[in-house]
Every structure is written in C-alpha cells, then in structure tokens.
Design an enzyme around this catalytic site. Sequence first.
Site, PDB file in Angstrom:
ATOM      1  N   ASN A  73    -159.693  76.685  58.458  1.00  0.00           N
ATOM      2  CA  ASN A  73    -158.508  76.462  58.198  1.00  0.00           C
ATOM      3  C   ASN A  73    -157.881  77.583  57.195  1.00  0.00           C
ATOM      4  OD1 ASN A  73    -155.974  74.647  57.491  1.00  0.00           O
ATOM      5  ND2 ASN A  73    -156.443  74.933  55.462  1.00  0.00           N
TER       6      ASN A  73
ATOM      7  N   ASP B  33    -164.493  71.931  58.420  1.00  0.00           N
ATOM      8  CA  ASP B  33    -163.945  71.534  57.257  1.00  0.00           C
ATOM      9  C   ASP B  33    -162.307  71.508  57.378  1.00  0.00           C
ATOM     10  OD1 ASP B  33    -163.767  71.309  54.405  1.00  0.00           O
ATOM     11  OD2 ASP B  33    -162.803  73.010  54.239  1.00  0.00           O
TER      12      ASP B  33
ATOM     13  N   GLU C 151    -164.169  66.837  59.896  1.00  0.00           N
ATOM     14  CA  GLU C 151    -163.647  66.006  58.698  1.00  0.00           C
ATOM     15  C   GLU C 151    -162.263  66.064  58.890  1.00  0.00           C
ATOM     16  OE1 GLU C 151    -163.289  66.613  53.800  1.00  0.00           O
ATOM     17  OE2 GLU C 151    -163.001  68.300  55.010  1.00  0.00           O
TER      18      GLU C 151
END
Length: 855
Positions: A362, A451, A492
Amino acid sequence: MKQLLLLLLIGCGLRSHAAQLTFRVDMRQQTVSPAGVHVAGSFQSEAGFPADWNPATTALTDPDNDGIYEVTVTVPAGTYLYKFVNGNGWPGAELPPADCGVADGGGNVNRQVTLGATDLRLPAPVFNGCTPQVRFAVNMRGQTVSRAGVHVVGSFQTLAGYGSNWNPTAIPLSDANGDQIYEVQISLPAGAVFQYRFVNGNTLAGAEPVPAACGTDDGTGTRQRVLDATAAVNAPPAVCFATCTPCGPSLTNYATHWWNDAVFYEVFVRSFYDSNGDGRGDFAGLMQKLDYLNDGNPTTSTDLGVTALWLMPMMESPSYHGYDVTNYKATEPDYGSMADFEALLAAAHARGIKVIVDLVLNHTSSQHPWFTQSTSSTSPFRNWYVWSATNPGFQGPWGQTVWHRRSSSYYYGIFFDGMPDLNWSNPSVKAAMWDVSRFWLQKGVDGYRLDAIKYLDEDGTRLEDTPETFALLEEFHDSVKAVNPNAFTVGEAWSNTAAVVPYVLNDRLDVCFEFDLAAAIINGVRSGNPTGLRNQLNTVEQSYPKLQYATFLTNHDQNRVLGELGGNLAQMKQAAALYLTLPGVPFLYYGEEVGMLGTGPDEDKRKPMQWTAGSQAGFTSGTPWRGVNGNYAQFNVATMQADPASLLNHYKQLIRLRTTHEALRKGYYLPVTASNAALLSYARVYQQEAVVMVSNFGAGAASNPALTLSVSSLPAGVYQVTELYSGQAAGTVTLNGQGGFSAWSVALPALGADETWLLRLAPQAPTATRPGQPLLALNLYPNPAADQVSVELTQETGAARSELRVYDLQGRLVQTTRFAGRRHLLDTSRWARGTYFVRIQSGAAVATQRLVVTR
C-alpha cells in the site's frame, strides 16, 4: 489540483467496463406520491450520487405518461442491489417477493441486477411485483476459469434488455462463496423457450461445446442448451461446463492445499531472540530458536510443532516496526544481512518449516528514494505517489488526516505522513512491485502476508474495497503464481466477514484473516456464552470457500489475548482449543503460548519474547529495545516446559493433535447439538474419520451431555471413540443411515468449566447397519436458496416413490414428503435462514446434500 485531477481521470479510465443501466418500474397500479418515484441501492455512489441507499436522490421520470417510470445511470460492471420507492422516504419503499431478489434475513428483500460490459435496460416490473426470473448456474470445477470471468449467452438477451442476442460480454456470472458454481439471476418481461450456453471468458471462442445428449442444433450446426422460461421462477440445475451432468454443491468435494496442513507462527524478529547482545532480535537469533518451534523430528515432543512462520516486516526500514520500507530488496540491517536471511530460510526449510514474509504494497516510507525524488514536480517519480497542488480536504475512514503537506503540495497517505501511499494507477509502480514479489519468491520464501490490502487502490474519495483493488490483487496473484504455483498469500482486510469474502474470490488471495471469528471466540469464552460464536461459525461456513480463511486469537495490532481474558489461564486454554480445532489456517502470535501480555502502544504488544526467568527474560544479554513484560518470571518457556499442565504444553499438544489427525486439518465443519446450552459442539469430518469437539462455556461442570448430529457423509456403523487430549477411551457410538447420531452420551466423567473434549470417531465396523447401500446422485438448485428449491435425481432408480427428509443443524426433522418421478419442488419459504441437510431414499439408494437457505 491539476495533478490530482489527472490521477483521478487515470483511475476512472482503469475502472472495469462502465456501462449504462436503466431502471424501470410499472406504477400503473399505484397512486404515485407527489414526491415522485425513486430508486435506492448499492449502485448510487458508483453512479455519482452522494451515498448508497438514499431514497431521495435518484428520481425516475415518466416523460411519455405511460405509467412506466425510469432512470438511466452509468456504473461499472458488477452486481447491485436496489429497490423502488414511491415517494422519497423509506415508508414508501416496496417489498418485492423473494423470487425477485435477495433476502437479508431480517424480513427485507432487495432486487438484484448484474451488469456486464454492455448497456442494460431492465424490464419494468410492477411495483412490489416480479417479472419472470431466470437463474443460470454452471459448475466450473476442473476448468481454468478465464480472467475475463464466466458468461452466459442466448436468444433471451435482447428481450431481457442486454442489447443483442449471443453477446458474450453482457451477462457475467459470479461465484459468491467460492464453491466453483458460477451463477446469475436475470429478469424477463415475459416467459418463452430460449436457447443458451455458457462461455469461459468473454468471447464466443470460449463458449462450451454442448453435448448432443442435452443440446439442440440451432440450425447452424451448433448445439445449444434449451431453457423453458415460462414459469414465474425458472431454475435449471447447475451443470458441469460442457457436459450434461448436473453438478450441484458438494459436501465433500473441495480442494485443500499445503497451508491447510500448516500451523503458522507469527514472529516479530526484533523481539524474538537477540544473538549478539545489542538488544534487538535478529535472523541469527531466530535461527538459534528454530528447534524450539520445530526441530524437524516428528518423534520428539519438546518443540512447539508449528510448521510455518510468518515474519513481520524484515525489509530495510527506518522504524522499529518495519511497515515503512525504504528498500524492498534489502533486509533490515538490525536483523542481519541478506546472507543471514538466506541461512535462516535454509535452516527453516531443512526442518520442514515454510516461511512467508510481510509484503507492504500500500505504501512506502517517506524516506524511500522513490518518494524523496517524487517531491519534485518535474521528477519522473512524481506520479509514483498521489500528489495534489491543493488540499482535497477529505478525511480517512476513521476520521484521520490523509493529505499531508510537503513544500507547496499535498500527498496522500492513509496511515500517516511517514507512509505515503503508492499510486497503483501508474504502470511503473506495478512493474516495480511485481518485480519485488518475484525477487523474494526466487530467494525461496513460500509466500506473503499482505498488509492493509483494503486500501491499495483508491477511487476518488472511495478509499477502501474498490474494484481497482480487486483487479490489482488478481494481477498480483498471477505474478506470484507464475513464479511459484504453490506460493501462499494471506491478506489483512480488517473488516466484517461479508466485506472480507471478496478478497478470496476470483483468484485474488488464498485466504484472509477472519477478524469477526477471532472476536467471537474471545467474547464467547470471556462471557461464558457460546451463542455469538455459534452464529459466527455458521456465517463463516456459509461465506468462504471451504477451509480457506485464517483463524487466530489476536495479533501484533491488538491487545494480547491473555489480557483480554483477564489472565484466566483456563479460558486461555479453552480459546486455544477452539481455534486450533476449527477449519481454516491457524496463526499463533509469538509468545501467546506462554501467556505474554501487552496492551496500549503497539510497541507494548510486540515486547521481547519470554524465554527464561533470568535477566531480561533470557531475550538478550544487553539492554532490550523495549522493556520486557512484568510477568516473565512465571510466564516463560523454560518454566512452562517443566510443567506438564502449563499453557505451553497445552499448545504443544493441540498442535500435535492437529498435525496428526487429518480431520482436524482438512475435515469439513458440522455443528453438533448439545443438550446443555452452555456447551458448544461441532464435528470435523474427513473421509471415514471425525473429531467431535465439545467445549464447556458454563460456570459449572456438565455431566452426561447428550449430543446429536443429524447427518454427515460418514458411513453408518459402529465407531470407537477416544478423547484425544487425555488419551482416554470413551466407548463407542453407532452412526445411523444418515451418518448421524441422536442423544449420544459420551462415556466420560463430567466436562469441567472451560474444559474441552476432542472426541475421535474411528470406524470399528463401517456400514454395519446398511451394508452395500448404493449411492444416489442428487442435485439441488438454487443452492443457496431463498424460496423454492428444485430437487432432481439424476438417474432412474426404479422406485415408484422416493422419500425426502430435511434436517436442520440441530438434528430436528423439518419436513418429510414422498414424491414420484425424478423431480420435486421443495418449498423453503417458511424455513428459518440457515443450513439444512436434504436426504432422499429411493428404493435402496440414498443421497444426502447440504442446502443453505439465505432468506
């Protein structure tokens, strides 16, 4: 602002197949409100309205005064829910019949529409009414499904509003629960007999060859399937692609992978073990402790027994946690060199331990060279991040600042200013990150934990769960699997179950963490009430591809589980027994097995591992990077190793039982009814073995509880019972012709408060009650169902009549009926939402199928 507008335009250009969607409704039988007619639904924000499900913003008009109101919007391809409103408030909303759409379980029904790559002008149903409905379903098991998806084409498309007939881009099918059955429901203005076939992809080159046994020549030499759509609801059985074989959902036919055999251990390298006295854990220290995790010898019992590691961020970073990467192809210097990492990887693999690593897609660190170069408006790296000349002003999902000033411009970072988000609309970013993913796989890592995947690719002010993110993960999947088809990806997506499921569909990720289930375990154990956990288990079972989700108690972002349970070790053992015997892929957070504590700042949830009662908990000979927990003198590996009743030895035994028994790793889940409401019970069934878990949430002991399992795929007969945790023999149980048992009292002493039985059922004399009983092929469609279900026997049985019995998951007989022929229509309109088993006996042949009712 020019830069921001450019980025938004680029993002819009990448959106999947925007098309026009025209909603229509027949109001001739209604007194139309002075406020007009509106439509509300999940499409509104995509169509440019301020929010979804607003009954006042999307007005329909009737310019020719024929009583048919309509409105046209432009939205991306996808499936949307909606309903019409007479007026501009919810009191005027319609309640269409369940046949028209999707029931939410609370008495509400919404209409549903699937839009492909072409414009769609919907038929006009009567307000509160239905037009004829057609459900198409095809089982793609054994097929390599095209990235373009699965479609249906036919002679009905023009009539249904999908433009021209035989257009392979107009009607996509979807697999909402990962069972490989792709389906769609469409509306028709009137019924007729049509021809159709399924397409793997979105061109006619991928159209199935329909066999002669179930196909009709269309006059051109091509065989098509035939659909009689003259009923109100038309639901031909799901078929296997390119065959005449009915292929409904199966209780036992599902895929498993190496990760379903694994127990993962989440390691924060900085806190695990310090090999050189600098106060920071490192690769060499972790390598020294591998024999504690798994010594590679299955005959020993001194190791924990985990078979896979998840290493929290181990790439170069300026922070203690590592989630702000400065070099994706270098190791964190505090942990050691690349050679040290490679040695650790080799040592783990030598012991049979798989290793996955955290991959942060990200964002990067604000100190990453890509970002520091991007701060210049003329840099070629400017478009690697999201920059704006002015502050766009909107905030993040939890009210946080997401636009951060640097010089005279603003950049986007959803977490904080030290973590600028990458601009995934830039092909150069993709190329660089796919190169990173290949780099570590080629080093030998076995996969990735991803993540913050909810936030990868923004769409204007929509910051999470965007279509662009899903498309991006599909590309990521292809990049990873091209290097190693067996590489594992776990994501996640910290959301409720319904929002997580799309991340594991359509070849995006292998699994995601099940946060709602983790919370339900902890809350249930803490409160002494299993009801919420029982409900969540049913939700999970109905939502995901079978077994494909990750179970855990807490992780590095949450208060540690022993603290959440108030230090109650009995409840801690109970919680461990629950998640380590459930379906899914279990993840254990380092130190959980010795009762480490941690609340408050993230650093305190990631404190040094507690190895001994000695100085600094045996973690380092120097000063630890973060002070050790105050409970280390009693809660440490050395002390607990010596105590057979310790939490650590409890974890060891549970992990060994899971590793030993396939039913605990690969078995499907069935709820078991207990006579005591304080008990939670379920079965894991695999081939001819089962393990029945019984856990006591009550404050007192449970004596002689009666257990009932209505039906399973187990052969009838006598089964020897062993309580696995204690090794005690627990008598026998006889399974009936449905593979179930009723009011079985286990031959064991009372089950104490917070205690758990693991009852293994092994066949002593399988099929004793009905030797040689033939199997019967049965298809149920639709499944899941909302109102009516077509029951079809796929072969002639010779019997004059067949007996149908339906059981709920509490073992209660819901319905019994007899019918002639091969087909029967089953009315589920009065059944509660949930899972049922449909059992049919026709002569000597028997079939059992699971049915999910979603109303």
